[in-house]
Design a protein around this motif. Structure first.
Motif, PDB file in Angstrom:
ATOM      1  N   GLY A  35       0.701  -1.344  -0.067  1.00 47.22           N
ATOM      2  CA  GLY A  35       0.093   0.096   0.104  1.00 47.22           C
ATOM      3  C   GLY A  35       0.771   1.238   0.160  1.00 47.22           C
ATOM      4  N   LEU A  36       2.133   1.294  -0.042  1.00 49.55           N
ATOM      5  CA  LEU A  36       3.046   2.241  -0.238  1.00 49.55           C
ATOM      6  C   LEU A  36       3.367   2.768  -1.743  1.00 49.55           C
ATOM      7  N   ASP A  37       3.488   4.166  -1.743  1.00 55.16           N
ATOM      8  CA  ASP A  37       3.867   4.439  -3.342  1.00 55.16           C
ATOM      9  C   ASP A  37       5.538   4.080  -3.437  1.00 55.16           C
ATOM     10  N   PRO A  38       5.954   3.946  -4.508  1.00 53.83           N
ATOM     11  CA  PRO A  38       7.350   3.643  -4.768  1.00 53.83           C
ATOM     12  C   PRO A  38       8.240   4.521  -4.069  1.00 53.83           C
ATOM     13  N   VAL A  39       8.140   5.918  -3.995  1.00 52.74           N
ATOM     14  CA  VAL A  39       9.418   6.549  -3.212  1.00 52.74           C
ATOM     15  C   VAL A  39       9.257   5.890  -1.938  1.00 52.74           C
ATOM     16  N   ALA A  40       8.242   5.855  -1.100  1.00 52.01           N
ATOM     17  CA  ALA A  40       8.232   5.580   0.185  1.00 52.01           C
ATOM     18  C   ALA A  40       8.813   4.125   0.477  1.00 52.01           C
ATOM     19  N   ARG A  41       8.431   3.246  -0.740  1.00 51.58           N
ATOM     20  CA  ARG A  41       8.891   1.876  -0.420  1.00 51.58           C
ATOM     21  C   ARG A  41      10.504   1.857  -0.632  1.00 51.58           C
ATOM     22  N   ASP A  42      11.128   2.786  -1.350  1.00 51.75           N
ATOM     23  CA  ASP A  42      12.246   2.848  -1.549  1.00 51.75           C
ATOM     24  C   ASP A  42      13.135   3.198  -0.462  1.00 51.75           C
ATOM     25  N   GLU A  43      12.441   4.323   0.209  1.00 46.82           N
ATOM     26  CA  GLU A  43      13.251   4.755   1.381  1.00 46.82           C
ATOM     27  C   GLU A  43      13.170   3.729   2.518  1.00 46.82           C
ATOM     28  N   ILE A  44      12.194   2.985   2.434  1.00 46.88           N
ATOM     29  CA  ILE A  44      12.230   1.834   3.443  1.00 46.88           C
ATOM     30  C   ILE A  44      13.183   0.706   3.344  1.00 46.88           C
ATOM     31  N   CYS A  45      13.463   0.306   1.933  1.00 48.26           N
ATOM     32  CA  CYS A  45      14.424  -0.538   1.515  1.00 48.26           C
ATOM     33  C   CYS A  45      15.947   0.032   1.971  1.00 48.26           C
ATOM     34  N   ASP A  46      15.911   1.217   1.724  1.00 48.22           N
ATOM     35  CA  ASP A  46      17.198   2.013   1.904  1.00 48.22           C
ATOM     36  C   ASP A  46      17.493   1.684   3.418  1.00 48.22           C
ATOM     37  N   LEU A  47      16.600   2.188   4.390  1.00 47.73           N
ATOM     38  CA  LEU A  47      16.876   2.194   5.662  1.00 47.73           C
ATOM     39  C   LEU A  47      17.127   0.673   6.294  1.00 47.73           C
ATOM     40  N   LEU A  48      16.778  -0.370   5.447  1.00 48.94           N
ATOM     41  CA  LEU A  48      16.939  -1.658   6.066  1.00 48.94           C
ATOM     42  C   LEU A  48      18.165  -1.905   5.422  1.00 48.94           C
ATOM     43  N   CYS A  49      18.602  -1.398   4.488  1.00 49.67           N
ATOM     44  CA  CYS A  49      20.118  -1.673   3.896  1.00 49.67           C
ATOM     45  C   CYS A  49      21.222  -0.912   4.817  1.00 49.67           C
ATOM     46  N   GLU A  50      20.833  -0.010   5.358  1.00 52.87           N
ATOM     47  CA  GLU A  50      21.721   0.900   6.232  1.00 52.87           C
ATOM     48  C   GLU A  50      21.649   0.120   7.382  1.00 52.87           C
ATOM     49  N   PHE A  51      20.538  -0.617   8.034  1.00 55.90           N
ATOM     50  CA  PHE A  51      20.483  -1.223   9.271  1.00 55.90           C
ATOM     51  C   PHE A  51      21.599  -2.378   9.362  1.00 55.90           C
ATOM     52  N   VAL A  52      21.408  -3.279   8.160  1.00 55.78           N
ATOM     53  CA  VAL A  52      22.585  -4.534   8.245  1.00 55.78           C
ATOM     54  C   VAL A  52      23.904  -3.842   7.752  1.00 55.78           C
ATOM     55  N   SER A  53      24.062  -2.788   7.490  1.00 54.53           N
ATOM     56  CA  SER A  53      25.692  -2.602   7.380  1.00 54.53           C
ATOM     57  C   SER A  53      26.189  -2.682   8.586  1.00 54.53           C
ATOM     58  N   ASP A  54      25.544  -2.793   9.621  1.00 50.50           N
ATOM     59  CA  ASP A  54      26.255  -3.294  11.130  1.00 50.50           C
ATOM     60  C   ASP A  54      26.062  -4.675  10.945  1.00 50.50           C
ATOM     61  N   PRO A  55      26.973  -5.574  10.863  1.00 49.07           N
ATOM     62  CA  PRO A  55      27.164  -6.774  10.696  1.00 49.07           C
ATOM     63  C   PRO A  55      26.298  -7.620  11.896  1.00 49.07           C
ATOM     64  N   HIS A  56      26.199  -6.962  12.906  1.00 48.42           N
ATOM     65  CA  HIS A  56      25.430  -7.693  14.200  1.00 48.42           C
ATOM     66  C   HIS A  56      23.885  -7.650  13.953  1.00 48.42           C
ATOM     67  N   LYS A  57      23.271  -7.108  12.866  1.00 39.99           N
ATOM     68  CA  LYS A  57      21.818  -6.811  12.969  1.00 39.99           C
ATOM     69  C   LYS A  57      21.214  -7.345  11.899  1.00 39.99           C
ATOM     70  N   SER A  58      19.930  -7.909  12.185  1.00 35.59           N
ATOM     71  CA  SER A  58      19.375  -8.670  10.959  1.00 35.59           C
ATOM     72  C   SER A  58      17.950  -8.195  10.857  1.00 35.59           C
ATOM     73  N   VAL A  59      17.424  -8.643   9.496  1.00 40.76           N
ATOM     74  CA  VAL A  59      15.972  -7.890   9.289  1.00 40.76           C
ATOM     75  C   VAL A  59      15.225  -9.159   8.775  1.00 40.76           C
ATOM     76  N   LEU A  60      13.998  -9.543   9.181  1.00 36.59           N
ATOM     77  CA  LEU A  60      13.003 -10.514   8.776  1.00 36.59           C
ATOM     78  C   LEU A  60      11.902  -9.567   7.942  1.00 36.59           C
ATOM     79  N   PHE A  61      11.533  -9.866   6.906  1.00 32.27           N
ATOM     80  CA  PHE A  61      10.678  -8.777   6.139  1.00 32.27           C
ATOM     81  C   PHE A  61       9.760  -9.589   5.268  1.00 32.27           C
TER      82      PHE A  61
END
Lengths: 127, 300
Positions: free
Chosen positions: B172-198
């Protein structure tokens, strides 16, 4: 160093990255001892998965282009002459293949094709 | 049993099952290592939310167990309500709809939630809400769906969570908001101790950023492992109606014939048994899900 990825290419992303780093090494843009961006940094920048970058780096390491020093990062290794020539040969083959295909499609006889190659070489003073 | 902290697993799901009158979840088994993004895919109603709710302890599974953060250690003291709470405070959660009172403002939500998290970081929260352009005085019910997701993300990212669990954050999100979220997730796992289940059914979001995929269909797990392995295992094929013998046709998963040809996919290892004139190309995640779903229906 420039690394860009195509979202619509048939070639997997790890291969695109591998190819560009390899080309940069062959072109001398990356020199022995240069430090590549860390796996996680590059994954974050390109918005691709960590596994994708790991795979590209692992392949480059296996092919003898870079060296992964645990805890320090990936360094470019000195260029291997054998590999360089092999790479050049592949590129030439690819270009000539295209020329042959185009000649065939356009009905240009083989003799004329050879002559064209000869002229091109002469123009570039490549004897 | 190994100590999970050594293998670096952040989440281990073993033999998870849940029975409902109209739906059964069977034998869900997967591991999420530290430092990676796992996409959780499958059509609507496949059991993604049931699995996620079991992981979060919001429902009690009938079979199997969920282990969070490396404590499947026989020597470890038994789980107490306190230790359980401490573990859950290390998870950042984004659900389809926020679980907060909809008359609360952004500011009030932060104030109410903060005491539940020992590592709540108000400065970080302020940074995220200004980055997301969320005004502190807006009530939850006044926010658009995209803004509600961002508010939940701001909360999830403001208590130093080690695991983010997101249930359909991008639907239900537009492409811009979806891209922002994906970017945040990439940023989150740039710390090798953190994981995401999506979990998502918008697979375009996963095609690039996911390291691992767990794929469920009708309450059963079809695949769990690296994304690349899955996508390289299958090939999309298409061809004319009389290109295939019946034996060859049996190798096609999700076979669909139409007036001028057929399409489907097959195992890459079966490709040599098929005629060479077929069109073959890499399969996308969307196609994979559709063909698998069709294949399942054809065999049922």
């Amino acid at each position: 160093m420039k690394i860009i990825i195509s979202n619509r290419s048939d070639r997997p992303i790890y291969e695109q990255i591998k190819q560009q780093i390899r080309d940069a090494i062959f072109a001398g843009l990356l020199e022995a001892g240069d430090l590549l961006p860390s796996i996680r940094q590059l994954a974050r920048d390109l918005q691709v998965s960590v596994i994708t970058i790991t795979r590209a780096y692992n392949d480059l390491e296996q092919e003898g282009f870079i060296n992964n020093v645990q805890g320090k990062g990936c360094y470019v290794l000195p260029r291997n002459q054998e590999l360089l020539r092999e790479h050049a040969r592949q590129k030439v083959e690819q270009g000539l293949g295209e020329a042959v295909d185009a000649a065939k499609a356009g009905g240009i006889p083989k003799a004329e094709l050879m002559e064209m190659l000869d002229i091109l070489c002469r123009e570039e003073h490549y004897e | 049993m190994n100590d999970l902290s050594e293998t670096g697993l952040i989440l281990k799901v073993q033999g998870l099952g849940k029975h409902y009158p109209s739906f059964d979840l069977h034998d869900i088994d997967f591991d999420l290592p530290q430092g990676y993004i796992m996409g959780f895919i499958g059509p609507n109603g496949a059991g993604k939310t049931t699995t996620i709710k079991s992981i979060l302890g919001l429902i009690r599974p009938d079979q199997g167990q969920v282990t969070l953060f490396a404590s499947i250690n026989p020597a470890a003291p038994p789980e107490t309500p306190q230790s359980c709470l401490a573990k859950h405070s290390r998870i950042g959660v984004v659900m389809d709809r926020p679980l907060y009172n909809e008359d609360w403002t952004v500011r009030q939500i932060a104030r109410v939630l903060a005491p539940f998290y020992p590592k709540w970081d108000d400065q970080k929260f302020q940074q995220y809400i200004s980055r997301f352009a969320l005004s502190p005085d807006k009530k939850l019910k006044e926010l658009s769906r995209g803004m509600q997701v961002k508010l939940q993300l701001a909360v999830a990212l403001s208590h130093h969570a080690d695991l983010l669990i997101l249930d359909e954050p991008t639907s239900g999100l537009d492409p811009v908001a979806r891209d922002e979220i994906c970017d945040l997730l990439c940023e989150f796992v740039s710390d090798p101790h953190k994981s995401v289940l999506f979990s998502t059914h918008i697979t375009a979001d996963l095609e690039k950023i996911a390291d691992y995929l767990t794929f469920i269909l009708n309450g059963r797990m079809v695949y769990s492992g690296s994304k690349d392995d899955l996508l390289e295992k299958y090939v999309r094929v298409a061809g004319g109606l009389d290109d295939l013998t019946p034996q060859q046709q049996a190798l096609i998963i999700g076979y669909r014939a139409y007036s001028s040809g057929f399409e489907g996919m097959c195992l890459a290892s079966h490709l040599q048994q098929l005629p060479r004139q077929l069109l073959t190309e890499p399969v996308t995640l969307d196609e994979l899900i559709v063909y698998m779903h069709k294949g399942e229906a054809q065999h049922a």
